[in-house]
Write an enzyme that holds these catalytic residues in place. Structure first.
Site, short mmCIF file in Angstrom:
data_model
loop_
_atom_site.label_atom_id
_atom_site.label_comp_id
_atom_site.label_asym_id
_atom_site.label_seq_id
_atom_site.Cartn_x
_atom_site.Cartn_y
_atom_site.Cartn_z
N LYS A 111 0.85 -1.19 0.00
CA LYS A 111 0.00 0.00 0.00
C LYS A 111 0.89 1.24 0.00
O LYS A 111 1.90 1.29 0.72
CB LYS A 111 -0.91 -0.04 1.23
CG LYS A 111 -1.92 1.09 1.34
CD LYS A 111 -2.77 0.86 2.59
CE LYS A 111 -3.80 1.96 2.80
NZ LYS A 111 -4.62 1.69 4.01
N SER A 191 -9.56 1.96 2.90
CA SER A 191 -8.39 2.67 2.38
C SER A 191 -7.38 1.74 1.73
O SER A 191 -6.63 2.16 0.86
CB SER A 191 -7.72 3.50 3.48
OG SER A 191 -6.96 2.72 4.36
N SER A 215 -10.02 -0.80 7.28
CA SER A 215 -9.36 -0.59 6.00
C SER A 215 -8.57 -1.78 5.48
O SER A 215 -8.07 -1.74 4.37
CB SER A 215 -8.46 0.64 6.06
OG SER A 215 -9.25 1.81 6.06
#
Length: 522
Positions: A111, A191, A215
């Site tokens: 990420k 997210s 998330s």
């Protein structure tokens, strides 16, 4: 995006120069001779040990798939230009019988709120691309010491979805909108949206996500993959763009529970720069994959938090999950977790104070971009893209929030954390339960910037605010849209929830590869 595209194009040219792979279809038939979507890390390691596969071929196949398919999903911001070199080094170690473990040679996406020296974290913001961290994030160092091939960076909801009260998950100023690979006009949730969508589309074997509240598990549920949100402190946060040190953690996302377990075993460990990791118990398991066994549910007592009546498809999937648990020898008890309204009322204002505190501290050590939250707010107001879809209300509220020594804030944090822990601990103790299962998500909503995220239900908050482990596993579908269920329990019970999730996955396999439908009905 020009620099991102140049990085991607350069890596793909290297792949194509070294490979005669045919164009990759949507299914995971890559020319490797087996179904990559269905393959687990232990199976890949066995193939590499026996000479039927190399890390270079595996990495090449994933890079080729990114080039062929990610135009639909938009989950990968950039590939790492050193990925094939890392894969070649893994192959050399294997030939010399010096393998670094079960993650050696396995391609992993990160990420893009996780620092690497080659690809510094942007958090999706156009204000951060010039950031140059001095070192890799601690978790990246652990992955590399375990032999993992860092494949690149995934898109995310900008600032981990903590910029606007009206945001749309999966959108960032740098990466644009990530799409759900099952139905492309549907939202990937949370997210860690790019990490979940990329793993679902078989663009990497594993991805690393981060979670403050939902998330990891929500994009896992919405994209039909496994996501493990570890106990707070099990994985170092050093070098990760923060929201709150009281709730943030990184964790693995994969298509199979065993792959999440293998990855967590490498990720975990103490870090002097992250005080939370000092609390890891001396007896914490070192190999979670070794503790997975098909009979884990037999004799277990599982509470089911149904969140019933909000979505008919979720109710059906939870009912099916309960029947699976019962058939595998578990005793299932209906529960209703207490204190949820009070937890929710205290969590957000506490996070606002913590975000300003922790983000300003992070930015201090990342030269070359706005150095404070106030400077980021000013940058966004000037930038032509950043506020084009939604605003920055949470940024502005955080800037005006009281400091960390404010007594009201301290009471809010104490209330949120203690009640979240009690909601789980008291329920487990009162009913003599081993874990709690709940629906992870409702079916993905249509991405719409006018309305923002259209959440119907989620079960992430108790474990997230408590700092307890939570693992989402595929459980069923509403038409073509995935629905997951989550297993969570008390502090440091990561091995237990992974074992339950693996036994459930084995008993009722629900994972299926996405079809990349443009819209429902197509």
């Amino acid at each position: 995006m020009d620099a991102v595209n140049r990085l991607r194009s350069a890596a793909v040219l290297v792949v194509l120069a070294g490979s005669l792979l045919a164009p990759v279809p949507a299914a995971a038939d890559t020319g490797l001779g087996f179904d990559l979507d269905a393959a687990t890390i232990p199976e890949l390691q066995q193939r590499m040990d026996h000479g039927g596969l190399t890390a270079v071929r595996l990495t090449t196949a994933y890079l080729h798939r990114i080039d062929a398919l990610d135009g639909k999903v938009r989950s990968v911001l950039a590939v790492d230009p050193g990925a094939l070199r890392a894969a070649a080094a893994s192959d050399a170690r294997r030939r010399a019988h010096h393998s670094l473990g079960r993650l050696d040679g396995i391609p992993v996406l990160l990420k893009d709120n996780i620092d690497t020296h080659a690809q510094p974290a942007t958090a999706g913001s156009r204000g951060l691309p010039r950031s140059r961290p001095a070192a890799d994030a601690a978790l990246v160092d652990r992955l590399q010491r375990g032999g993992a091939v860092i494949l690149g960076k995934t898109n995310l909801s900008e600032w981990a979805n903590f910029r606007s009260t009206h945001s749309t998950s999966g959108w960032s100023g740098i990466g644009g909108q990530t799409n759900n690979p099952y139905v492309l006009d549907r939202n990937p949730c949370g997210s860690s949206s790019g990490s979940g969508a990329a793993v679902a589309a078989t663009l990497a074997q594993v991805a690393i996500g981060t979670e403050t509240d939902g998330s990891i598990v929500c994009p896992a549920g919405a994209n039909d993959v496994v996501g493990e949100k570890p106990t707070l402190g099990l994985v170092s946060r050093t070098g990760v763009v923060p929201i709150s040190a009281e709730q943030d953690t990184a964790g693995p996302m994969a298509r199979h529970v065993v792959d999440a377990a293998v990855t967590l075993s490498v990720l975990q460990g103490r870090d002097p720069a992250d005080p939370a990791t000092a609390a890891i118990p001396a007896g914490q398991p070192q190999d979670y994959a070794a503790l997975l066994h098909p009979g884990a549910l037999r004799g277990a007592r599982i509470g089911v938090w149904r969140l019933a009546g909000l979505d008919a498809d979720v109710d059906r999937v939870v009912g099916d999950a309960v029947r699976t648990l019962t058939a595998r020898g578990a005793t299932v008890v209906d529960v209703d977790l207490p204190y949820q309204d009070r937890i929710g009322a205290a969590e957000t204002p506490a996070l606002l104070t913590e975000f300003k505190r922790d983000l300003n501290a992070y930015l201090t050590h990342r030269p070359g971009h706005p150095a404070t939250l106030d400077e980021l707010i000013a940058f966004d107001r000037r930038d032509p893209v950043e506020l084009s879809k939604f605003g920055q209300e949470l940024f502005e509220q955080a800037a005006a929030a009281p400091g960390p020594h404010d007594p009201t804030y301290r009471q809010q944090r104490a209330t949120a954390t203690s009640l979240a822990q009690r909601s789980i601990d008291e329920t487990l103790s009162r009913l003599h339960l081993d874990a709690i299962v709940a629906p992870t998500n409702s079916p993905a909503w249509k991405t719409d910037y006018a309305t923002g995220d259209a959440f119907v239900l989620g079960s992430s908050t108790p474990a997230a605010v408590a700092g307890y482990p939570n693992v989402s596993v595929p459980a069923g579908f509403a038409g073509p849209l995935p629905i997951g269920v989550s297993f969570f329990a008390g502090r440091w019970a990561d091995a237990r929830v992974l074992a339950f999730a693996a036994a459930f996955e084995r008993a009722a396999p629900a994972r299926r590869a996405p079809a990349f439908l443009p819209t429902l009905g197509s």
